[in-house]
Design an enzyme around this catalytic site. Structure first.
Site, mmCIF file in Angstrom:
data_model
loop_
_atom_site.group_PDB
_atom_site.id
_atom_site.type_symbol
_atom_site.label_atom_id
_atom_site.label_comp_id
_atom_site.label_asym_id
_atom_site.label_seq_id
_atom_site.Cartn_x
_atom_site.Cartn_y
_atom_site.Cartn_z
ATOM 1 N N ASP A 92 3.212 2.184 -4.790
ATOM 2 C CA ASP A 92 3.205 2.321 -6.256
ATOM 3 C C ASP A 92 3.804 3.641 -6.705
ATOM 4 O O ASP A 92 4.594 3.685 -7.646
ATOM 5 C CB ASP A 92 1.809 2.107 -6.839
ATOM 6 C CG ASP A 92 0.736 3.012 -6.264
ATOM 7 O OD1 ASP A 92 0.969 3.660 -5.206
ATOM 8 O OD2 ASP A 92 -0.362 3.068 -6.861
ATOM 9 N N ASP A 116 -4.084 0.716 -9.015
ATOM 10 C CA ASP A 116 -5.497 0.385 -9.171
ATOM 11 C C ASP A 116 -5.849 0.061 -10.614
ATOM 12 O O ASP A 116 -6.547 -0.927 -10.900
ATOM 13 C CB ASP A 116 -6.364 1.541 -8.681
ATOM 14 C CG ASP A 116 -6.136 1.846 -7.213
ATOM 15 O OD1 ASP A 116 -5.554 0.995 -6.509
ATOM 16 O OD2 ASP A 116 -6.532 2.936 -6.775
ATOM 17 N N GLU A 138 0.849 -1.196 0.000
ATOM 18 C CA GLU A 138 0.000 0.000 0.000
ATOM 19 C C GLU A 138 0.883 1.244 0.000
ATOM 20 O O GLU A 138 1.843 1.337 0.777
ATOM 21 C CB GLU A 138 -0.896 -0.014 1.245
ATOM 22 C CG GLU A 138 -2.254 0.601 1.021
ATOM 23 C CD GLU A 138 -3.121 -0.247 0.094
ATOM 24 O OE1 GLU A 138 -3.219 0.101 -1.104
ATOM 25 O OE2 GLU A 138 -3.690 -1.239 0.553
ATOM 26 N N HIS A 139 0.579 2.191 -0.874
ATOM 27 C CA HIS A 139 1.325 3.448 -1.009
ATOM 28 C C HIS A 139 2.760 3.215 -1.488
ATOM 29 O O HIS A 139 3.618 4.076 -1.317
ATOM 30 C CB HIS A 139 1.326 4.239 0.308
ATOM 31 C CG HIS A 139 -0.016 4.790 0.673
ATOM 32 N ND1 HIS A 139 -0.485 5.985 0.176
ATOM 33 C CD2 HIS A 139 -0.983 4.299 1.484
ATOM 34 C CE1 HIS A 139 -1.695 6.206 0.677
ATOM 35 N NE2 HIS A 139 -2.027 5.204 1.463
ATOM 36 N N SER A 176 -13.150 3.953 -8.752
ATOM 37 C CA SER A 176 -12.844 4.919 -9.808
ATOM 38 C C SER A 176 -12.006 4.280 -10.906
ATOM 39 O O SER A 176 -12.254 4.497 -12.097
ATOM 40 C CB SER A 176 -12.128 6.140 -9.230
ATOM 41 O OG SER A 176 -10.940 5.774 -8.549
ATOM 42 N N SER A 226 -11.156 0.520 -5.295
ATOM 43 C CA SER A 226 -10.842 1.150 -6.583
ATOM 44 C C SER A 226 -12.027 1.238 -7.518
ATOM 45 O O SER A 226 -11.954 0.857 -8.686
ATOM 46 C CB SER A 226 -9.676 0.421 -7.265
ATOM 47 O OG SER A 226 -8.557 0.414 -6.430
#
Length: 424
Positions: free
Chosen positions: A48, A198, A45-46, A145, A143
């Site tokens: 990318d 995502d 997580e975080h 979006s 995700s």
């Protein structure tokens, strides 16, 4: 209309279309549907946007567009979630993006963003009317979006009358090119400088597989993610926070600052270190280098950098375990990941922490952590099947008492990526 093999949100969009759009004179093609999955991120997580590693899997929850190609350049939409229409024109893009964006509701800006980036990439687009539906929880860390963006790209491919295709080599746009395009679309639509996790997870999904993605090289490979006795449980806090206002961009900036300061410290200690001159992101700094030079950072940057460097190591450890088909051992690493997100990266919230603590009290829950950008959304839980009822009972009893909210519990499976089809 043959839709029996389609996922429920696609069927819903196709079934609603004749009620929401009835002017036959504007159409130049048959009814069709496009879809793309949401994702859960097992670990990573975080990482990318720090050039690191992520390990997501696409899930059996999708965003969908059901509609027909128009004769003109107009895109008209009906959202089942928002119960409202929106429309924009392809004419004048990308120059007209800013003006049109201001006139659209938030959900429609993602579709406009995708159209804008496709045009910028030289793709010739055709207008369409569509019902937009889906069962990816909105703002829940799965995700929604990105699923909508990839589904939109699929819809434009479907309604372009064969003018462009999405796939592997030999297509107009490869899957990863679409992922990068949709990442840019999200950035311009939302103002959040998101990484590519995502969109890549949505476009690359395969049933029963997790995806190890190197977010710098964009190389990826699949790992088995099937255990008959273990389920992936997603628990929604019912807390919604907009990433743009939840310090997401601030975290990204802090990571960049930490990288620069650590590189400077490493070079000062060893001016002949050629490897240090190649440092671009936190991914390039080893745990040993961080331990040696972290005192050169302000405390808050120590926390941010320490989390990201450790999280990349956790991803690679999970890859090793999955290669041994040892999904149960992955659970312990999820607990570690949540502690880092809570204490070092500081993107959790009371509700997320409560769900993780409740899960930790239930025998048979192998691991849990918050998932997504943070400050709300969902937790991901690895749970032995015989413990599913106990976890559900514990959450339903304890979570409202602790938070005053109701949680939504869902079991997800690693699923296929996006697609589109003509149905009649």
């Amino acid at each position: 209309m043959q839709t029996q093999e389609l996922l429920p949100p696609v069927k819903e969009a196709l079934a609603l279309f004749p009620d929401k759009f009835s002017d036959e004179s504007v159409y130049a093609g048959p009814l069709g549907g496009a879809w793309a999955p949401g994702r859960v991120n097992l670990i990573g997580e975080h990482t990318d946007y720090n050039g690191g590693f992520v390990l997501p899997l696409a899930v059996d929850r999708v965003a969908s567009c059901g509609g027909r190609r128009r004769k003109d350049q107009l895109v008209r939409l009906w959202s089942t979630h928002a119960s409202e229409y929106a429309q924009f024109t392809l004419e004048g893009l990308p120059q007209s993006f800013d003006e049109q964006r201001q006139q659209l509701p938030g959900w429609a800006r993602y579709l406009l963003g995708v159209a804008t980036e496709l045009v910028r990439a030289g793709i010739v687009l055709q207008g369409f009317d569509a019902v937009v539906a889906g069962d990816v929880p909105l703002g829940g860390g799965m995700s929604s979006s990105a699923a909508l963006e990839i589904a939109t790209a699929q819809a434009f491919a479907l309604f372009s009358d064969g003018k462009f295709t999405i796939g592997e080599k030999g297509t107009t746009l490869t899957y990863l090119e679409v992922a990068a395009l949709c990442q840019r679309a999200e950035q311009i639509a939302s103002g959040v400088m998101c990484g590519i996790l995502d969109q890549a997870a949505s476009v690359l999904g395969l049933p029963g597989k997790a995806i190890l993605l190197d977010c710098r090289s964009m190389e990826y490979r699949y790992l088995p993610f099937e255990a008959p006795n273990v389920s992936v449980v997603v628990i929604d806090t019912s807390v919604r926070r907009e990433l743009a206002s939840s310090a997401y961009n601030e975290r990204r900036s802090q990571c960049e600052q930490a990288t620069q300061l650590l590189q400077k410290a490493i070079l000062q200690a060893d001016p002949e270190n050629s490897q240090a001159r190649q440092i671009k992101e936190l991914r390039d700094i080893t745990p040993e280098q961080y331990a040696q030079h972290k005192d050169q950072l302000p405390e808050v940057l120590q926390k941010r950098a320490g989390y990201v460097i450790a999280e990349n190591k956790r991803v690679l450890k999970v890859v090793e375990l999955l290669g041994q088909n040892d999904i149960e051992a992955v659970g312990a690493i999820l607990w570690q990941g949540h502690a880092g997100l809570r204490d070092e990266y500081e993107v959790s919230c009371d509700e997320l922490d409560a769900l993780v603590e409740i899960a930790q009290s239930v025998p048979g829950v192998l691991g849990a952590r918050m998932m997504g950008g943070g400050f709300g959304g969902c937790t991901i839980n690895l749970v032995r099947n015989e413990a599913l009822d106990a976890l559900r009972a514990a959450v339903e009893e304890q979570y409202p008492a602790r938070t005053g909210r109701q949680a939504v519990i869902d079991i997800c499976r690693a699923a296929a990526g996006p697609g589109h089809t003509i149905v009649g």
